[in-house]
Motif scaffolding. Structure first.
Motif, PDB file in Angstrom:
ATOM      1  N   VAL A  55       0.833  -1.203   0.000  1.00  0.00           N
ATOM      2  CA  VAL A  55       0.000   0.000   0.000  1.00  0.00           C
ATOM      3  C   VAL A  55       0.867   1.253   0.000  1.00  0.00           C
ATOM      4  CG1 VAL A  55      -1.716   1.314   1.318  1.00  0.00           C
ATOM      5  CG2 VAL A  55      -1.923  -1.181   1.124  1.00  0.00           C
ATOM      6  N   ARG A  56       1.857   1.270   0.884  1.00  0.00           N
ATOM      7  CA  ARG A  56       2.817   2.377   0.935  1.00  0.00           C
ATOM      8  C   ARG A  56       4.104   1.885   1.575  1.00  0.00           C
ATOM      9  NH1 ARG A  56       4.067   4.724   5.775  1.00  0.00           N
ATOM     10  NH2 ARG A  56       2.712   4.256   7.574  1.00  0.00           N
ATOM     11  N   LEU A  57       5.193   2.594   1.344  1.00  0.00           N
ATOM     12  CA  LEU A  57       6.457   2.243   1.965  1.00  0.00           C
ATOM     13  C   LEU A  57       6.598   2.975   3.289  1.00  0.00           C
ATOM     14  CD1 LEU A  57       8.858   2.339  -1.132  1.00  0.00           C
ATOM     15  CD2 LEU A  57       7.601   0.381  -0.179  1.00  0.00           C
ATOM     16  N   GLU A  58       7.258   2.329   4.228  1.00  0.00           N
ATOM     17  CA  GLU A  58       7.501   2.971   5.521  1.00  0.00           C
ATOM     18  C   GLU A  58       8.498   4.118   5.333  1.00  0.00           C
ATOM     19  OE1 GLU A  58      10.732   0.059   4.921  1.00  0.00           O
ATOM     20  OE2 GLU A  58       8.561   0.087   4.572  1.00  0.00           O
ATOM     21  N   THR A  59       8.477   5.069   6.243  1.00  0.00           N
ATOM     22  CA  THR A  59       9.352   6.244   6.144  1.00  0.00           C
ATOM     23  C   THR A  59      10.597   6.069   7.015  1.00  0.00           C
ATOM     24  OG1 THR A  59       8.295   7.372   8.003  1.00  0.00           O
ATOM     25  CG2 THR A  59       7.311   7.699   5.811  1.00  0.00           C
ATOM     26  N   ASP A  60      11.588   6.889   6.766  1.00  0.00           N
ATOM     27  CA  ASP A  60      12.792   6.893   7.605  1.00  0.00           C
ATOM     28  C   ASP A  60      12.431   7.252   9.042  1.00  0.00           C
ATOM     29  OD1 ASP A  60      14.341   6.243   5.421  1.00  0.00           O
ATOM     30  OD2 ASP A  60      14.953   8.305   5.006  1.00  0.00           O
ATOM     31  N   ASP A  61      11.454   8.137   9.201  1.00  0.00           N
ATOM     32  CA  ASP A  61      11.025   8.530  10.546  1.00  0.00           C
ATOM     33  C   ASP A  61      10.431   7.341  11.300  1.00  0.00           C
ATOM     34  OD1 ASP A  61      11.866  11.105  10.186  1.00  0.00           O
ATOM     35  OD2 ASP A  61       9.889  11.893   9.658  1.00  0.00           O
ATOM     36  N   GLU A  62       9.715   6.486  10.602  1.00  0.00           N
ATOM     37  CA  GLU A  62       9.122   5.312  11.247  1.00  0.00           C
ATOM     38  C   GLU A  62      10.206   4.312  11.662  1.00  0.00           C
ATOM     39  OE1 GLU A  62       4.627   5.010   9.369  1.00  0.00           O
ATOM     40  OE2 GLU A  62       6.328   4.590   8.061  1.00  0.00           O
ATOM     41  N   TRP A  63      11.238   4.159  10.848  1.00  0.00           N
ATOM     42  CA  TRP A  63      12.367   3.317  11.245  1.00  0.00           C
ATOM     43  C   TRP A  63      13.054   3.892  12.483  1.00  0.00           C
ATOM     44  CZ3 TRP A  63      13.587  -1.462   9.933  1.00  0.00           C
ATOM     45  CH2 TRP A  63      13.148  -1.996   8.711  1.00  0.00           C
ATOM     46  N   ALA A  64      13.232   5.204  12.492  1.00  0.00           N
ATOM     47  CA  ALA A  64      13.894   5.839  13.638  1.00  0.00           C
ATOM     48  C   ALA A  64      13.027   5.749  14.897  1.00  0.00           C
ATOM     49  CB  ALA A  64      14.190   7.302  13.308  1.00  0.00           C
ATOM     50  N   TRP A  65      11.718   5.810  14.731  1.00  0.00           N
ATOM     51  CA  TRP A  65      10.769   5.823  15.851  1.00  0.00           C
ATOM     52  C   TRP A  65      10.729   4.497  16.605  1.00  0.00           C
ATOM     53  CZ3 TRP A  65       6.459   2.542  15.734  1.00  0.00           C
ATOM     54  CH2 TRP A  65       5.522   2.715  16.766  1.00  0.00           C
ATOM     55  N   CYS A  66      10.848   3.369  15.897  1.00  0.00           N
ATOM     56  CA  CYS A  66      10.542   2.075  16.508  1.00  0.00           C
ATOM     57  C   CYS A  66      11.692   1.527  17.346  1.00  0.00           C
ATOM     58  CB  CYS A  66      10.147   1.071  15.430  1.00  0.00           C
ATOM     59  SG  CYS A  66      11.499   0.550  14.364  1.00  0.00           S
ATOM     60  N   ASP A  67      11.320   0.660  18.311  1.00  0.00           N
ATOM     61  CA  ASP A  67      12.293  -0.102  19.093  1.00  0.00           C
ATOM     62  C   ASP A  67      12.492  -1.488  18.503  1.00  0.00           C
ATOM     63  OD1 ASP A  67      12.429   1.944  21.144  1.00  0.00           O
ATOM     64  OD2 ASP A  67      10.462   1.232  21.806  1.00  0.00           O
ATOM     65  N   ILE A  68      11.437  -2.015  17.920  1.00  0.00           N
ATOM     66  CA  ILE A  68      11.466  -3.368  17.384  1.00  0.00           C
ATOM     67  C   ILE A  68      10.676  -3.416  16.079  1.00  0.00           C
ATOM     68  CG2 ILE A  68       9.410  -4.159  18.673  1.00  0.00           C
ATOM     69  CD1 ILE A  68      10.901  -6.865  19.026  1.00  0.00           C
ATOM     70  N   VAL A  69      11.135  -4.242  15.164  1.00  0.00           N
ATOM     71  CA  VAL A  69      10.454  -4.442  13.889  1.00  0.00           C
ATOM     72  C   VAL A  69       9.923  -5.874  13.869  1.00  0.00           C
ATOM     73  CG1 VAL A  69      10.683  -4.456  11.375  1.00  0.00           C
ATOM     74  CG2 VAL A  69      12.003  -2.833  12.734  1.00  0.00           C
ATOM     75  N   ILE A  70       8.645  -6.031  13.566  1.00  0.00           N
ATOM     76  CA  ILE A  70       8.034  -7.363  13.482  1.00  0.00           C
ATOM     77  C   ILE A  70       7.574  -7.564  12.038  1.00  0.00           C
ATOM     78  CG2 ILE A  70       6.195  -8.869  14.323  1.00  0.00           C
ATOM     79  CD1 ILE A  70       6.197  -7.305  16.934  1.00  0.00           C
ATOM     80  N   ILE A  71       8.095  -8.620  11.405  1.00  0.00           N
ATOM     81  CA  ILE A  71       7.825  -8.862   9.990  1.00  0.00           C
ATOM     82  C   ILE A  71       7.215 -10.255   9.825  1.00  0.00           C
ATOM     83  CG2 ILE A  71       8.788  -8.787   7.657  1.00  0.00           C
ATOM     84  CD1 ILE A  71      11.337  -7.547   8.921  1.00  0.00           C
ATOM     85  N   SER A  72       6.132 -10.340   9.090  1.00  0.00           N
ATOM     86  CA  SER A  72       5.539 -11.621   8.733  1.00  0.00           C
ATOM     87  C   SER A  72       5.684 -11.800   7.228  1.00  0.00           C
ATOM     88  CB  SER A  72       4.058 -11.658   9.123  1.00  0.00           C
ATOM     89  OG  SER A  72       3.465 -12.884   8.755  1.00  0.00           O
ATOM     90  N   ALA A  73       5.758 -13.066   6.774  1.00  0.00           N
ATOM     91  CA  ALA A  73       5.958 -13.274   5.337  1.00  0.00           C
ATOM     92  C   ALA A  73       5.510 -14.647   4.882  1.00  0.00           C
ATOM     93  CB  ALA A  73       7.427 -13.067   4.968  1.00  0.00           C
TER      94      ALA A  73
END
Length: 527
Positions: A55-73
């Motif tokens: 739908v959309r790509l995440e932003t650099d600000d969102e990467w900087a904001w988070c403590d943890i990234v959870i990815i499903s695939a």
């Protein structure tokens, strides 16, 4: 904890409907149901942001904001999945992964650098993961020893989605399938004993979507909705009055095994509940191949008669077909194509056979020394060569596949069989007022222009459209949607043909090179 939930990019495939979505101003077919269900299991004091990269790509600000990234695939998303893991690690973020692909191939995620592998079903493994985080554990692989009771699964966080971006919203009633098809990984992931939610749970989820204003397709994304027929009927009997009271606000579709044709009551309940479409794994009209892959449920009655019965009742069939089974006789592509023409099935998901990890087929082929380990960039979606050594020449199989896929999605044959399929429907679907949003209004003139003016289908398009409008007006919306989806296939077949021919040529060049090397080695030995 600030958690960024990511759903990787889904490459263009049979299911992406990309051309049709672009024409309608939509971004993706379905949202990531697994991720929004997991989001509902995370602690209430966590801050959660979800990004569906389709739908959309995440932003650099969102990467900087988070403590943890959870990815499903899923396996089809392997390329973007790998890159997201590596990006998260490079940015110093903790990366947790889950979903069917890492559950089946955990070593892929580990090699990419993931810190936490939350495998199997989240109801069991999310609590273990959270406990490990609380203890400060830096890494972990969390697996379940049992299957969870889905009657305790929370309502997914539909509020995290941009609903207007999707063609359909997904919900889930059951997990597991009672059958044991050799090539299928569903019984490995979810077991052979179907577990179902309660009718109250399902109606609560649907009510949330109704209150949020959703009025289009809802895909009950079970791998076999009728795996537990008794519970499916209980749910349908509760769903019918709920849908009636709200004037059938949703168009329902699901997946079911072909033995649906053996149960008249179940078919009628599905139609009266508002189901309009069902995906069925037919696989092949060759009975010998069906027996060979342990799909005996498709051999108990005539495949053709079963399809006609379900269609006449008012359900549009989507179907899965596969080329490349062991012992398959030449001409399988032509036989599949003829079966699809005879049944009038518009959307036939045709693919080359792939051995999925840890299935019975995978284990057998590995034991026989026929398995090719390389997954390839296009594994499991129409554009990938077979990943094992077949029992007949691979060039023959792939040529049959390319020809069948190409011919099935020629515009004229597609329009003809779609019309026949809808004309066959005799069952009385419940009356409903279809919600025409701006996506449908945008799509209508484009389809009329392409199929009714631009192409050689122009005369057939208009008289078929008029015939459906006059003779079966209650099917007009669904018929037009089927024509619209055709635009994706008309385009996608070019991609399939080009990719497979390129891979076939590369394979042939590799074989020639190996042959020359063998001859050179033999000459050297003689000299």
């Amino acid at each position: 904890m600030k958690a960024l939930l990511l759903w990787p990019i889904m490459p263009n495939s049979f299911w992406s409907y990309q051309e049709t979505l672009d024409l309608a101003g939509l971004r993706a077919t379905n949202p990531p149901l697994g991720l929004i269900t997991i989001a509902a299991m995370l602690p209430n004091d966590w801050e959660i942001r979800l990004v569906d990269r389709n739908v959309r790509l995440e932003t650099d600000d969102e990467w900087a904001w988070c403590d943890i990234v959870i990815i499903s695939a899923m396996i089809i998303q392997k390329k973007d999945f790998w890159e997201l893991i590596q990006k998260g690690v490079a940015l110093g973020k903790k990366v947790a992964v889950g979903g069917p692909f890492p559950t089946s191939v955990p070593e892929f995620a580990l090699e990419a650098g993931a810190h936490y592998l939350i495998l199997d079903e989240g109801e069991c493994t999310i609590p273990i993961f959270l406990a490990a985080l609380a203890k400060g554990e830096e890494r972990g692989i969390f697996r379940a020893t049992e299957k969870p009771d889905v009657t305790h699964t929370p309502i997914p966080r539909f509020d995290l989605l941009d609903l207007d971006a999707y063609l359909a919203i997904t919900v889930q009633f059951s997990r597991g399938c009672p059958f044991q098809c050799e090539f299928c990984d569903i019984i490995n992931l979810f077991g052979r004993k179907p577990r179902t939610k309660t009718p109250e749970q399902m109606l609560a989820e649907l009510e949330v979507l109704y209150q949020m204003g959703w009025r289009r397709l809802i895909f009950i994304v079970d791998d076999n909705f009728i795996g537990n027929k008794r519970n499916a009927k209980v749910f349908l009997r509760a769903l019918i009055p709920w849908m009636q009271e709200r004037n059938y606000p949703f168009i329902l579709l699901t997946e079911a095994s072909l033995n649906l044709a053996e149960d008249d009551e179940l078919i009628e309940l599905m139609v009266q509940a508002g189901f309009t479409m069902v995906f069925m794994g037919i696989e092949t009209p060759d009975v010998e191949s069906l027996v060979g892959i342990h799909k005996e449920q498709n051999t108990r009655q005539s495949l053709m008669d079963s399809c006609h019965k379900i269609t006449r009742a008012g359900l549009q069939i989507m179907s899965g077909f596969i080329i490349g089974f062991d012992g398959e006789k030449p001409g399988a592509g032509r036989r599949i194509q003829q079966f699809i023409e005879d049944t009038g099935i518009p959307q036939a998901h045709l693919s080359l056979l792939q051995a999925l990890h840890n299935t019975a087929m995978w284990s057998r082929l590995k034991q026989e020394g026929r398995l090719l380990e390389d997954l390839g960039n296009y594994f499991t979606f129409q554009k990938s060569l077979i990943n094992f050594i077949p029992t007949r020449p691979i060039e023959e199989i792939v040529r049959e596949y390319i020809d069948a896929f190409w011919n099935l999605y020629e515009p004229m044959p597609y329009l003809k069989r779609t019309f026949r399929h809808f004309k066959m429907m005799e069952g009385k679907r419940p009356q409903s007022k279809r919600h025409l949003g701006w996506h449908e209004l945008r799509l209508f003139p484009i389809i009329c222009w392409r199929q009714g003016i631009l192409r050689s289908t122009r005369f057939r398009f208009w008289w078929q459209l008029l015939a459906i409008a006059l003779q079966k007006p209650n099917l007009l919306y669904d018929y037009f949607v089927a024509l619209s989806v055709g635009e994706h296939f008309f385009t996608f077949r070019h991609e399939v043909k080009a990719q497979l021919e390129a891979q076939l040529e590369a394979l042939q060049q590799q074989q020639v090179k190996q042959k020359k090397e063998e001859i050179g080695y033999q000459l050297q030995s003689v000299s």
